[in-house]
Design a protein around this motif. Structure first.
Motif, PDB file in Angstrom:
ATOM      1  N   VAL A  78      33.192  39.352 -58.332  1.00  0.00           N
ATOM      2  CA  VAL A  78      34.578  38.986 -57.681  1.00  0.00           C
ATOM      3  C   VAL A  78      34.468  37.658 -56.892  1.00  0.00           C
ATOM      4  N   SER A  79      35.533  36.771 -57.118  1.00  0.00           N
ATOM      5  CA  SER A  79      35.496  35.591 -56.071  1.00  0.00           C
ATOM      6  C   SER A  79      36.837  35.639 -55.232  1.00  0.00           C
ATOM      7  N   LEU A  80      36.930  35.921 -53.976  1.00  0.00           N
ATOM      8  CA  LEU A  80      38.353  35.643 -53.173  1.00  0.00           C
ATOM      9  C   LEU A  80      37.985  34.601 -52.317  1.00  0.00           C
ATOM     10  N   VAL A  81      39.210  33.881 -52.565  1.00  0.00           N
ATOM     11  CA  VAL A  81      39.266  32.614 -51.597  1.00  0.00           C
ATOM     12  C   VAL A  81      40.625  32.749 -51.070  1.00  0.00           C
ATOM     13  N   THR A  82      40.311  32.438 -49.382  1.00  0.00           N
ATOM     14  CA  THR A  82      41.416  32.396 -48.740  1.00  0.00           C
ATOM     15  C   THR A  82      41.631  31.194 -48.153  1.00  0.00           C
ATOM     16  N   VAL A 135      43.399  31.061 -59.940  1.00  0.00           N
ATOM     17  CA  VAL A 135      43.800  32.265 -60.595  1.00  0.00           C
ATOM     18  C   VAL A 135      43.396  32.223 -62.126  1.00  0.00           C
ATOM     19  N   ALA A 136      43.674  31.183 -62.841  1.00  0.00           N
ATOM     20  CA  ALA A 136      43.246  31.012 -64.072  1.00  0.00           C
ATOM     21  C   ALA A 136      41.709  31.172 -64.250  1.00  0.00           C
ATOM     22  N   ALA A 137      40.963  30.573 -63.183  1.00  0.00           N
ATOM     23  CA  ALA A 137      39.484  30.642 -63.349  1.00  0.00           C
ATOM     24  C   ALA A 137      39.033  32.026 -62.877  1.00  0.00           C
ATOM     25  N   GLY A 138      39.862  32.899 -62.477  1.00  0.00           N
ATOM     26  CA  GLY A 138      39.351  34.353 -62.196  1.00  0.00           C
ATOM     27  C   GLY A 138      39.290  34.671 -60.882  1.00  0.00           C
ATOM     28  N   CYS A 139      39.540  33.881 -60.051  1.00  0.00           N
ATOM     29  CA  CYS A 139      39.608  34.219 -58.312  1.00  0.00           C
ATOM     30  C   CYS A 139      40.876  34.951 -58.107  1.00  0.00           C
ATOM     31  N   LYS A 140      40.436  35.735 -56.989  1.00  0.00           N
ATOM     32  CA  LYS A 140      41.652  36.581 -56.118  1.00  0.00           C
ATOM     33  C   LYS A 140      41.903  35.230 -54.986  1.00  0.00           C
ATOM     34  N   VAL A 141      43.135  35.052 -54.837  1.00  0.00           N
ATOM     35  CA  VAL A 141      43.501  34.146 -53.846  1.00  0.00           C
ATOM     36  C   VAL A 141      44.417  34.943 -52.666  1.00  0.00           C
ATOM     37  N   ALA A 142      44.141  34.751 -51.445  1.00  0.00           N
ATOM     38  CA  ALA A 142      44.706  35.086 -50.267  1.00  0.00           C
ATOM     39  C   ALA A 142      45.128  34.031 -49.278  1.00  0.00           C
ATOM     40  N   ALA A 159      55.929  30.011 -53.109  1.00  0.00           N
ATOM     41  CA  ALA A 159      55.678  29.459 -54.118  1.00  0.00           C
ATOM     42  C   ALA A 159      54.400  29.793 -54.395  1.00  0.00           C
ATOM     43  N   ALA A 160      53.289  29.821 -53.322  1.00  0.00           N
ATOM     44  CA  ALA A 160      52.059  30.170 -53.664  1.00  0.00           C
ATOM     45  C   ALA A 160      51.824  31.517 -54.557  1.00  0.00           C
ATOM     46  N   MET A 161      52.768  32.616 -53.976  1.00  0.00           N
ATOM     47  CA  MET A 161      52.733  33.887 -54.768  1.00  0.00           C
ATOM     48  C   MET A 161      53.117  33.908 -56.291  1.00  0.00           C
ATOM     49  N   ALA A 162      54.137  32.846 -56.252  1.00  0.00           N
ATOM     50  CA  ALA A 162      54.715  32.675 -57.561  1.00  0.00           C
ATOM     51  C   ALA A 162      53.254  32.073 -58.660  1.00  0.00           C
ATOM     52  N   GLU A 163      52.375  31.250 -57.870  1.00  0.00           N
ATOM     53  CA  GLU A 163      51.340  30.942 -58.593  1.00  0.00           C
ATOM     54  C   GLU A 163      50.154  32.039 -58.937  1.00  0.00           C
ATOM     55  N   GLY A 164      50.456  32.933 -58.217  1.00  0.00           N
ATOM     56  CA  GLY A 164      49.130  34.191 -58.321  1.00  0.00           C
ATOM     57  C   GLY A 164      48.602  34.416 -57.130  1.00  0.00           C
ATOM     58  N   LEU A 165      48.919  33.944 -55.917  1.00  0.00           N
ATOM     59  CA  LEU A 165      48.417  34.517 -54.726  1.00  0.00           C
ATOM     60  C   LEU A 165      49.044  35.987 -54.375  1.00  0.00           C
ATOM     61  N   THR A 166      48.087  36.710 -54.370  1.00  0.00           N
ATOM     62  CA  THR A 166      48.460  38.335 -54.087  1.00  0.00           C
ATOM     63  C   THR A 166      47.944  38.652 -52.615  1.00  0.00           C
ATOM     64  N   GLY A 167      47.104  37.896 -51.985  1.00  0.00           N
ATOM     65  CA  GLY A 167      46.519  38.597 -50.714  1.00  0.00           C
ATOM     66  C   GLY A 167      46.818  37.849 -49.581  1.00  0.00           C
TER      67      GLY A 167
END
Length: 386
Positions: A168-172, A187-194, A207-215
């Motif tokens: 897993v790769s998590l990016v803050t 997110v498309a590259a497979g990262c979790k984003v916070a 707006a960031a959450m709409a792009e896939g930020l969940t953390g």
């Protein structure tokens, strides 16, 4: 594998991730859980480990934000050997898997961290991937991150931050410091984003959450505060049922009253994190962080100016603090330390519960003191008992 190779661990209480069962046992074969059975159902002649009276058996703790441990700082030494030391230091506190965390640093250091994790992943089930906390952060919410190392993302960063094979790769990041679409690319590259170390307003956060930020990394700390006319990221996190937010429950980073309020009002999924620094599982003394001396005073890691620099917190203490400071039932505190982070990382069908088919990552502990008695990772019991 033969029936005889099965092992059974029996306890007065087994918490399976949802329910506490009395007088039960977990049956494991290889690295996986086969079943959860009553003590009286244990077959005659089975290989049984009876845990001491009163001890609970629960899913192993999962820590997604670990800067160091065992007197090692990941930024100083992004190597497989350093990761091994950090993992060993945290395991004695019930943490069976974690993300080594690299705070804001150079591209070269980030590449080294990614390579070290990729190298160790096939041999270390306690390592789940890597957490990059920075460098795309706000100059107004640096904390102890170095201002000269923060920067805007470049096109090559998406590929560089992609998850290592099998991990897993998590990016803050601070979404207001990144271009539109960058979160979606990660997110498309497979990262979790916070979101973290950010001055994003409510609209930017949404707006960031709409792009896939969940953390949300260490909610409340190093981010725009909640205000009546600008709710910012804290409100966006608490009102979303899809959000996962890390909480540092040490009685220092966030006042317990605020955490109790967030736990009552939040619709999302709180997770315990330690933000641990080298003193955890080490000698407990100060250390140097990117050229700055960090002191350990009354269990707090602080700079000379008094700024908090990570934490001297372990997961067993975080669980205990949830009960003593936040008035949570022990069962809920355990979910915050296991199932919730597993679900956030996309590993909730493999980790965070003690049910058939899940990996046998377990921790045994005294429910009053949270003293860890033993741990198992992928079915292997720790050689060290504490």
């Amino acid at each position: 594998m033969s029936e005889e190779a099965r092992r059974t661990i029996a306890a007065d209480v087994v918490f399976d991730g949802e329910t506490a069962h009395r007088d039960c046992a977990v049956v494991i074969e290889g690295e996986n859980i086969v079943s959860l059975i009553l003590r009286r159902e244990i077959p005659r002649g089975a290989d049984v480990l009876e845990l001491p009276k009163g001890v609970w058996l629960a899913p192993g703790f999962i820590d997604i934000q670990v800067n160091g441990g065992g007197d090692v700082l990941f930024n100083d030494s992004p190597t497989p050997e350093a990761i091994t030391t950090i993992v060993r230091a945290h395991r004695k506190f019930g943490t069976t898997s974690l993300l080594p965390t690299l705070i804001t640093d150079t591209d070269e250091k980030m590449i080294a961290a990614e390579r070290a994790v990729a190298e160790i992943l096939p041999h270390a089930p306690g390592v789940l991937g890597v957490h990059f906390e920075g460098p795309f952060i706000s100059p107004e919410r640096l904390g102890v991150h170095r201002a000269d190392l923060r920067r805007a993302p470049s096109p090559h960063h998406v590929e560089m931050l992609a998850p290592p094979p099998g991990g897993v790769s998590l990016v803050t990041l601070a979404p207001e410091e990144t271009p539109p679409g960058f979160v979606a690319e990660l997110v498309a590259a497979g990262c979790k984003v916070a979101l973290g170390h950010s001055m994003a307003n409510y609209a930017q956060t949404r707006a960031a959450m709409a792009e896939g930020l969940t953390g949300f990394t260490h909610l409340f700390n190093a981010m725009r505060p909640l205000a009546s006319r600008e709710p910012g990221p804290i409100a966006a996190a608490l009102e979303s049922s899809a959000a996962h937010y890390g909480l540092i429950v040490d009685g220092e980073h966030v006042d317990p009253a605020i955490l109790r309020l967030a736990l009552r009002a939040g619709l999302g999924h709180p997770m315990l994190v330690t933000d641990a620094m080298p003193p955890v599982g080490g000698d407990g003394r100060g250390f140097v962080l990117q050229g700055r001396e960090i002191f350990v005073e009354n269990g707090r890691c602080v700079t000379e100016e008094g700024t908090l620099a990570g934490a001297s917190l372990d997961m067993a203490s975080a669980v205990r603090n949830c009960v003593s400071l936040l008035d949570l039932p022990l069962e809920r505190a355990l979910v915050l330390a296991s199932a919730n982070p597993a679900n956030f990382l996309g590993l909730g069908k493999r980790l965070g519960r003690l049910v058939a088919g899940y990996r046998a990552d377990m921790t045994a502990f005294d429910p009053q003191s949270l003293r860890i008695v033993s741990t198992w990772v992928a079915g292997e019991r720790s050689a060290e008992e504490w």
